[in-house]
Enzyme design. Structure first.
Site, short mmCIF file in Angstrom:
data_model
loop_
_atom_site.label_atom_id
_atom_site.label_comp_id
_atom_site.label_asym_id
_atom_site.label_seq_id
_atom_site.Cartn_x
_atom_site.Cartn_y
_atom_site.Cartn_z
N SER A 228 -15.56 4.80 -17.92
CA SER A 228 -14.59 4.45 -16.87
C SER A 228 -13.40 3.73 -17.46
CB SER A 228 -15.25 3.55 -15.81
OG SER A 228 -16.32 4.20 -15.18
N SER A 266 -17.08 9.95 -15.05
CA SER A 266 -15.98 9.04 -15.37
C SER A 266 -15.43 8.39 -14.10
CB SER A 266 -14.86 9.80 -16.08
OG SER A 266 -13.78 8.95 -16.39
N ASP A 268 -12.11 6.71 -12.91
CA ASP A 268 -10.71 6.57 -13.33
C ASP A 268 -9.90 6.02 -12.17
OD1 ASP A 268 -11.54 8.06 -15.67
OD2 ASP A 268 -11.40 9.85 -14.42
#
Length: 359
Positions: A228, A266, A268
């Site tokens: 992240s 992830s 983001d």
């Protein structure tokens, strides 16, 4: 034994775009913005911390600032984001920390806000907390940082140079299989004859194939695809919340330039706010019809390009300011270690005269 050199990416000659930086090349080049860290490196298992960002030195709950929030892939937690998206306002410090400390960080922000003169009758607070998971180097189950330690990060926020690398919320983070951390950068942009400043601060903890200034580099590290990153943008440009959201979205352009995998696992996230007095949401302005002055759509494109540059450089600073670290991997229950970028050990992918010489 290899000696690691901590240098910012710009200081090793890396190209960093077209726009000039502010004096410090940091988020704190935006007047009034302060940053504080609490860094916890203890024994063999604690590698964590918190980073606090304050948009101005006054009462943030009373004098709110316009803000915009953007998410590219939402595998993560970002407390307070829905109210920012709904109202376009930021009313507390922004705290970055580890995944399991989000609740404690909310409590720290609440305590800080309730203690401010003028907030004696406040009963609802939108605490804003972002996170990445530092469990690869930190015993994240150990409940650190605690609430008091996160409060200390908020109280320590100051103007001036910003510590980077393995500090604050970036103490135990990993990016591209290497030591990640906190990084910052700034840009100055002239719009309609007025110079504005954009500052970016990141907490890097994500995966991909590292790209430095457009060149793919073999760092001999294990390729990580998940992870992240939190990217926070400050500006003194008078922008409405809608254009601040658009500004935040451009952070993902800078993120992509670094070789991010942007994978299923992830998280983001990007948040942008404006410190401009002309758009500040004071109690008087919030009581009725507001008259504010902000930049029109047709003139904001240079700001968008500048934030892409500043985000890319902030991420690269978070990496080049790192040092090797050994810690505790909560997933395996075993010691874990990561290397930092060593500028003399980066192997170029093709011809010796192709790309940058970062040494």
């Amino acid at each position: 034994m290899t000696t690691f050199r901590q240098k910012r990416f710009r200081d090793i000659g890396g190209p960093v775009g077209h726009y000039p930086t502010g004096p410090l090349n940091a988020m704190t080049d935006v007047a009034g913005v302060t940053v504080g860290h609490i860094t916890l490196i203890e024994g063999e298992r604690t590698r964590t911390g918190a980073t606090a960002i304050l948009p101005h030195g006054g009462n943030l709950f009373q004098d709110k600032v316009p803000a915009g929030f953007a998410v590219f892939n939402g595998f993560g937690k970002f407390a307070g984001s829905t109210q920012i998206s709904e109202l376009g306002e930021l009313e507390t410090p922004i705290v970055l920390t580890n995944t399991l400390a989000v609740g404690r960080a909310i409590e720290a922000v609440n305590r800080y806000t309730l203690a401010q003169p003028g907030d004696e009758r406040v009963t609802s607070i939108n605490a804003v907390v972002g996170e990445t998971n530092d469990g690869r180097l930190n015993d994240i189950r150990a409940a650190r940082p605690d609430t008091a330690e996160i409060e200390a990060a908020i109280d320590s926020a100051r103007p001036g140079p910003v510590a980077e690398g393995a500090v604050g919320a970036g103490t135990g983070t990993v990016a591209f299989g290497l030591k990640g951390g906190i990084g910052t950068s700034s840009r100055q942009i002239s719009v309609s004859g007025t110079v504005y400043t954009i500052g970016v601060l990141v907490q890097s903890n994500y995966g991909g194939h590292l790209t430095l200034a457009g060149q793919a580099y073999d760092t001999k590290a294990l390729h990580d695809k998940d992870g992240s990153i939190v990217m926070v943008v400050a500006t003194d440009a008078p922008l409405c919340s809608r254009n601040l959201k658009r500004l935040a979205e451009r952070c993902f352009g800078g993120l992509a330039r670094t070789g991010a995998a942007l994978s299923n696992g992830s998280g983001d996230y990007a948040l942008a706010f404006s410190t401009a007095e002309s758009v500040r949401l004071t109690p008087a302005r919030r009581k009725g019809l507001m008259t504010v002055e902000y930049l029109a759509n047709d003139v904001v494109s240079p700001l968008f390009e500048a934030v892409i540059e500043a985000t890319e450089e902030a991420i690269l600073n978070s990496l080049t300011m790192g040092l090797p670290m050994t810690g505790y991997n909560c997933t395996t229950g075993k010691p874990s270690s990561v290397q930092a970028i060593h500028l003399d050990a980066i192997r170029r992918p093709s011809r010796p005269d192709d790309g940058l010489d970062l040494r």
